[in-house]
Design an enzyme around this catalytic site. Sequence first.
Site, PDB file in Angstrom:
ATOM      1  N   LYS A 156      66.264 -71.544  88.630  1.00 25.39           N
ATOM      2  CA  LYS A 156      67.312 -72.126  87.810  1.00 25.39           C
ATOM      3  C   LYS A 156      68.581 -70.939  87.559  1.00 25.39           C
ATOM      4  O   LYS A 156      69.101 -71.127  86.465  1.00 25.39           O
ATOM      5  CB  LYS A 156      66.584 -72.223  86.471  1.00 25.39           C
ATOM      6  CG  LYS A 156      65.710 -73.085  86.413  1.00 25.39           C
ATOM      7  CD  LYS A 156      65.090 -73.634  84.897  1.00 25.39           C
ATOM      8  CE  LYS A 156      64.472 -72.426  84.368  1.00 25.39           C
ATOM      9  NZ  LYS A 156      63.735 -72.718  83.067  1.00 25.39           N
ATOM     10  N   ASP A 191      57.700 -72.356  78.601  1.00 23.88           N
ATOM     11  CA  ASP A 191      58.225 -73.554  77.726  1.00 23.88           C
ATOM     12  C   ASP A 191      57.220 -74.582  78.061  1.00 23.88           C
ATOM     13  O   ASP A 191      57.372 -75.336  76.776  1.00 23.88           O
ATOM     14  CB  ASP A 191      59.606 -73.676  78.060  1.00 23.88           C
ATOM     15  CG  ASP A 191      60.024 -74.118  79.588  1.00 23.88           C
ATOM     16  OD1 ASP A 191      58.989 -73.895  80.508  1.00 23.88           O
ATOM     17  OD2 ASP A 191      60.950 -74.376  79.809  1.00 23.88           O
TER      18      ASP A 191
HETATM   19  C1  GLC Z   1      61.420 -73.704  86.019  1.00 23.46           C
HETATM   20  C2  GLC Z   1      60.472 -72.539  85.853  1.00 23.46           C
HETATM   21  C3  GLC Z   1      59.427 -72.894  84.854  1.00 23.46           C
HETATM   22  C4  GLC Z   1      60.005 -73.603  83.766  1.00 23.46           C
HETATM   23  C5  GLC Z   1      60.898 -74.713  83.962  1.00 23.46           C
HETATM   24  C6  GLC Z   1      61.484 -75.622  82.771  1.00 23.46           C
HETATM   25  O1  GLC Z   1      60.905 -74.632  86.948  1.00 23.46           O
HETATM   26  O2  GLC Z   1      60.164 -71.784  86.904  1.00 23.46           O
HETATM   27  O3  GLC Z   1      58.622 -71.808  84.376  1.00 23.46           O
HETATM   28  O4  GLC Z   1      58.931 -74.212  82.937  1.00 23.46           O
HETATM   29  O5  GLC Z   1      61.837 -74.298  84.881  1.00 23.46           O
HETATM   30  O6  GLC Z   1      62.246 -74.754  81.995  1.00 23.46           O
END
Ligand code: GLC
Length: 450
Positions: A156, A191
Amino acid sequence: MEGDKHEIAIELFRDFHLDAEKLQLIVNQFMEEMKKGLDHEGATVAMIPSYVTGRPTGKEVGKYLALDLGGTNLRVIEFELLGNSEFKVQQEKYVVSDALKTGDMSELCDFIAECVGEFISKHSTDSEERRQLGFTFSFPVNQTAVDRGTLMHWTKGFSCANAVGQDVVVALQDAFHRKDIPVQVAALVNDTVGTLMANAYKNPKTSMGIILGTGTNAAYYEKYENITKWKHDELFEDMVINMEWGAFDFEHAVLPYTAYDNKLDRESINPHYQPFEKMISGMYLGEIVRNVIVSLIDRELLLSRTSSTVLNKQWTFDTAYVSAILDDTTDNLQKTGNLLEKILEVPIETSLSDRQCIQFICQLISRRAARLSACAIAAVLNSTNQIKNNPVVSIDGSVFEHLPHFEDQMREALADLFDDDVAKSVTFELARDGSGFGAAIIAMMAHKKQ
Ligand code: GLC
């Protein structure tokens, strides 16, 4: 849409539509990948044990801090659990600059520690008291204890140096020491795990937490005997697994990649990684739409061959624009016209058929994201035998909350995969900003266990 536009519509539909048969293939592949992830380290879908085993009762009391990093903002939150499934909350948001996201990990941790320090001085009567904190860190972490874990890789748009392979909690705890801030990191939480626990505090039937936001991922309770890679002595009935499902189909075995997806991937800061996330989440949907629009301009099929500096630039088509365009119910799509002409600075008066075509592109791409999300949900609910058992799923994130009809489209796909009754029996509960709260609950559970 007339003339050429009709041809384009047919072509795009073919590119982006997923029929029931394709959905089923994706679900089957997904279930295979889940098994591999539960069986050994290094699988594509990592299936990371979170060390969270119990369920909250709603009766817990106490004050806990939470820190949420990995979405759009950094949030510092203090929760006071009141013991009747209710709580009081105070929170502050801080912007994490691009320089911090791509600089050195120690600078990012110093910044986070300063934000927490500022929060405590602003909101607390006793700034000397040592606080317990749940750290929501929304990236793939190889968890080694409830309060320990090393970063596997960034996702991200983050890419800080000196972080991959390091223990994230140690890095943050060191920053608290450097700045003399009396905070103990009691839990490190993804999260999705936080979102699951936050909803479980209100509704103990909740068995899955999903993020459909900047990124996408999910967590769910898996039985001990199915986590065949678990080699520790600790026994438990079930444990929350952080799936890291955004990485699904790294091998390009089953997802329907278009040239627009491949261009996005090639130009991203993590080419080849997170292919599933790149078709679903808010960080990317607008960019896929932009790739389609620009390609149609190049093929002389849209906007009278006219683009703009803004539209030509990567990442300028925010996924919030996709929501706005999908929400445009004006007769001549006036809002879409304004967005194109005023915000994206397209220097011509856009025609109705151009606007319709762009709305159609947004519909296709957002619907594809909803149907793919449904495949992953179906795979989890199916492999845990919950699909016929009125499952309760906690969801958070801007894609789920703000893209019009997203939930309906997920249900349509579930109906294609199972039947109408099953599709209706799944309850999606929006746990807005729940991940921080979940992290505070896990910090509390971990602290009490000590
Ligand atoms: C990305 C991260 C993951 C997280 C997701 C939502 O996929 O790798 O850990 O839960 O974003 O934020």
